[in-house]
Design a protein around this motif. Structure first.
Motif, PDB file in Angstrom:
ATOM      1  N   ILE A  88       1.092 -11.052  -2.867  1.00 24.98           N
ATOM      2  CA  ILE A  88       1.229 -11.982  -3.992  1.00 24.98           C
ATOM      3  C   ILE A  88      -0.141 -12.455  -4.503  1.00 24.98           C
ATOM      4  N   ASN A  89      -1.192 -12.180  -3.736  1.00 27.64           N
ATOM      5  CA  ASN A  89      -2.540 -12.519  -4.208  1.00 27.64           C
ATOM      6  C   ASN A  89      -3.187 -11.387  -5.001  1.00 27.64           C
ATOM      7  N   LEU A  90      -2.519 -10.240  -5.030  1.00 24.26           N
ATOM      8  CA  LEU A  90      -3.053  -9.110  -5.790  1.00 24.26           C
ATOM      9  C   LEU A  90      -2.787  -9.335  -7.275  1.00 24.26           C
ATOM     10  N   PRO A  91      -3.561  -8.647  -8.150  1.00 22.45           N
ATOM     11  CA  PRO A  91      -3.194  -8.686  -9.570  1.00 22.45           C
ATOM     12  C   PRO A  91      -1.749  -8.186  -9.724  1.00 22.45           C
ATOM     13  N   GLU A  92      -1.031  -8.750 -10.691  1.00 22.07           N
ATOM     14  CA  GLU A  92       0.406  -8.468 -10.817  1.00 22.07           C
ATOM     15  C   GLU A  92       0.761  -6.991 -10.829  1.00 22.07           C
ATOM     16  N   GLU A  93      -0.007  -6.193 -11.566  1.00 25.42           N
ATOM     17  CA  GLU A  93       0.370  -4.777 -11.684  1.00 25.42           C
ATOM     18  C   GLU A  93       0.203  -4.049 -10.355  1.00 25.42           C
ATOM     19  N   MET A  94      -0.757  -4.496  -9.540  1.00 27.60           N
ATOM     20  CA  MET A  94      -0.934  -3.871  -8.231  1.00 27.60           C
ATOM     21  C   MET A  94       0.179  -4.303  -7.270  1.00 27.60           C
ATOM     22  N   ARG A  95       0.519  -5.577  -7.360  1.00 26.21           N
ATOM     23  CA  ARG A  95       1.634  -6.086  -6.549  1.00 26.21           C
ATOM     24  C   ARG A  95       2.920  -5.312  -6.893  1.00 26.21           C
ATOM     25  N   ASP A  96       3.157  -5.131  -8.184  1.00 27.49           N
ATOM     26  CA  ASP A  96       4.353  -4.402  -8.602  1.00 27.49           C
ATOM     27  C   ASP A  96       4.329  -2.951  -8.138  1.00 27.49           C
ATOM     28  N   TYR A  97       3.134  -2.361  -8.163  1.00 27.75           N
ATOM     29  CA  TYR A  97       3.026  -0.985  -7.700  1.00 27.75           C
ATOM     30  C   TYR A  97       3.447  -0.874  -6.228  1.00 27.75           C
ATOM     31  N   VAL A  98       2.983  -1.816  -5.401  1.00 28.13           N
ATOM     32  CA  VAL A  98       3.335  -1.801  -3.968  1.00 28.13           C
ATOM     33  C   VAL A  98       4.857  -1.897  -3.810  1.00 28.13           C
ATOM     34  N   ILE A  99       5.455  -2.777  -4.594  1.00 25.88           N
ATOM     35  CA  ILE A  99       6.901  -2.986  -4.500  1.00 25.88           C
ATOM     36  C   ILE A  99       7.672  -1.736  -4.938  1.00 25.88           C
ATOM     37  N   VAL A 100       7.237  -1.140  -6.044  1.00 28.12           N
ATOM     38  CA  VAL A 100       7.898   0.075  -6.532  1.00 28.12           C
ATOM     39  C   VAL A 100       7.700   1.230  -5.554  1.00 28.12           C
ATOM     40  N   HIS A 101       6.499   1.318  -5.001  1.00 28.52           N
ATOM     41  CA  HIS A 101       6.195   2.365  -4.019  1.00 28.52           C
ATOM     42  C   HIS A 101       7.206   2.328  -2.869  1.00 28.52           C
ATOM     43  N   GLU A 102       7.385   1.165  -2.279  1.00 24.76           N
ATOM     44  CA  GLU A 102       8.310   1.049  -1.142  1.00 24.76           C
ATOM     45  C   GLU A 102       9.761   1.239  -1.585  1.00 24.76           C
ATOM     46  N   LEU A 103      10.080   0.740  -2.754  1.00 25.70           N
ATOM     47  CA  LEU A 103      11.439   0.898  -3.305  1.00 25.70           C
ATOM     48  C   LEU A 103      11.779   2.387  -3.440  1.00 25.70           C
ATOM     49  N   CYS A 104      10.838   3.177  -3.929  1.00 26.24           N
ATOM     50  CA  CYS A 104      11.079   4.610  -4.143  1.00 26.24           C
ATOM     51  C   CYS A 104      11.181   5.382  -2.827  1.00 26.24           C
ATOM     52  N   HIS A 105      10.617   4.815  -1.759  1.00 26.19           N
ATOM     53  CA  HIS A 105      10.764   5.455  -0.446  1.00 26.19           C
ATOM     54  C   HIS A 105      12.215   5.399   0.041  1.00 26.19           C
ATOM     55  N   LEU A 106      13.002   4.528  -0.530  1.00 24.47           N
ATOM     56  CA  LEU A 106      14.419   4.481  -0.154  1.00 24.47           C
ATOM     57  C   LEU A 106      15.097   5.802  -0.523  1.00 24.47           C
ATOM     58  N   GLN A 107      14.596   6.411  -1.583  1.00 28.31           N
ATOM     59  CA  GLN A 107      15.150   7.682  -2.053  1.00 28.31           C
ATOM     60  C   GLN A 107      14.396   8.860  -1.446  1.00 28.31           C
ATOM     61  N   THR A 153      -4.065   5.142 -10.894  1.00 27.83           N
ATOM     62  CA  THR A 153      -5.168   4.176 -11.006  1.00 27.83           C
ATOM     63  C   THR A 153      -4.955   3.011 -10.052  1.00 27.83           C
ATOM     64  N   LEU A 154      -3.737   2.507 -10.022  1.00 23.60           N
ATOM     65  CA  LEU A 154      -3.439   1.340  -9.184  1.00 23.60           C
ATOM     66  C   LEU A 154      -3.581   1.676  -7.704  1.00 23.60           C
ATOM     67  N   ARG A 155      -3.166   2.871  -7.363  1.00 22.34           N
ATOM     68  CA  ARG A 155      -3.259   3.313  -5.970  1.00 22.34           C
ATOM     69  C   ARG A 155      -4.724   3.372  -5.534  1.00 22.34           C
ATOM     70  N   ARG A 156      -5.552   3.891  -6.443  1.00 27.21           N
ATOM     71  CA  ARG A 156      -6.968   4.002  -6.135  1.00 27.21           C
ATOM     72  C   ARG A 156      -7.598   2.606  -5.980  1.00 27.21           C
ATOM     73  N   LYS A 157      -7.269   1.725  -6.908  1.00 31.76           N
ATOM     74  CA  LYS A 157      -7.789   0.353  -6.863  1.00 31.76           C
ATOM     75  C   LYS A 157      -7.389  -0.341  -5.567  1.00 31.76           C
ATOM     76  N   LEU A 158      -6.164  -0.119  -5.160  1.00 36.98           N
ATOM     77  CA  LEU A 158      -5.650  -0.744  -3.957  1.00 36.98           C
ATOM     78  C   LEU A 158      -6.411  -0.270  -2.720  1.00 36.98           C
ATOM     79  N   LYS A 159      -6.763   1.002  -2.731  1.00 35.55           N
ATOM     80  CA  LYS A 159      -7.517   1.560  -1.595  1.00 35.55           C
ATOM     81  C   LYS A 159      -8.913   0.956  -1.524  1.00 35.55           C
ATOM     82  N   GLU A 160      -9.441   0.621  -2.692  1.00 30.62           N
ATOM     83  CA  GLU A 160     -10.795   0.049  -2.738  1.00 30.62           C
ATOM     84  C   GLU A 160     -10.825  -1.358  -2.131  1.00 30.62           C
ATOM     85  N   ILE A 161      -9.707  -2.061  -2.225  1.00 28.50           N
ATOM     86  CA  ILE A 161      -9.632  -3.422  -1.686  1.00 28.50           C
ATOM     87  C   ILE A 161      -9.745  -3.402  -0.168  1.00 28.50           C
ATOM     88  N   LYS A 162      -9.104  -2.415   0.444  1.00 30.63           N
ATOM     89  CA  LYS A 162      -9.041  -2.414   1.912  1.00 30.63           C
ATOM     90  C   LYS A 162     -10.339  -2.044   2.583  1.00 30.63           C
TER      91      LYS A 162
END
Ligand SMILES: [Zn+2]
Length: 188
Positions: free
Chosen positions: A139-158, A179-188
């Motif tokens: 929830i501290n990530l920029p909104e679009e990155m937070r949403d990407y994480v949520i969608v990523h896990e949601l799609c793993h259901l399928q 782009t979002l995936r790359r940005k997220l990797k840079e944070i870690k």
């Protein structure tokens, strides 16, 4: 390694400490941390009387180190931090559930439990039993990155993999996922 809480009286004051026995240490060691708690580590084979003697010899030094520590204040600080943390997790749960429902209007997958965790190494995960886990820190990530994480896990259901099919699913609601995936990797 096992550790137990013990207490000694030095100059009329009860002082708590943690006693640990380890395989690797070769001698008795004593450490005092800035918050005033002290830890005694001893090898597995070391006799108790020798350990006690060691602590007694250091008693005055220990007392000097901890005598000014305000333990009540530290306890209150810990309580405040705990309450703060619980509030953040509660907020994270609301936000994450909202966004999950929002994106699932599109996907219509079914999932069981949504757990909000304090994980060090990952933002989210999806289990074979269709349980979703999220790090409350998203929830501290920029909104679009937070949403990407949520969608990523949601799609793993399928698709419980990172196949082309999986990424196509993600792209349906997050077209710029690369782009979002790359940005997220840079944070870690
Ligand atoms: Zn994944």
């Amino acid at each position: 390694m096992n550790s137990i809480k013990k207490k000694i009286k030095i100059n009329g004051r009860d002082i708590e400490y943690v006693f640990k026995r380890t395989k690797i240490s070769r001698s008795v060691r004593l450490a005092i941390y800035p918050d005033g708690h002290f830890v005694v580590t001893a090898p597995k084979w070391y006799p108790v009387y020798a350990i006690n003697k060691f602590i007694e010899e250091k008693a005055q030094w220990i007392f000097e180190k901890v005598k000014d520590v305000d333990f009540d204040l530290l306890d209150r600080k810990k309580e405040t931090e705990n309450a703060e943390y619980k509030k953040t997790v509660k907020l994270a749960r609301v936000i994450i559930n909202n966004r999950l429902e929002f994106f699932n209007c599109h996907y219509n997958f079914s999932y069981n439990r949504v757990a909000i965790k304090n994980q060090k190494t990952c933002w989210g995960s999806c289990s074979q039993n269709a349980n979703l886990n999220f790090n409350y820190k998203i929830i501290n990530l920029p909104e679009e990155m937070r949403d990407y994480v949520i969608v990523h896990e949601l799609c793993h259901l399928q698709e419980l993999n990172h196949s082309k099919k999986f990424w196509n699913l993600v792209a349906e609601t997050v077209p710029n996922y690369r782009t979002l995936r790359r940005k997220l990797k840079e944070i870690k």
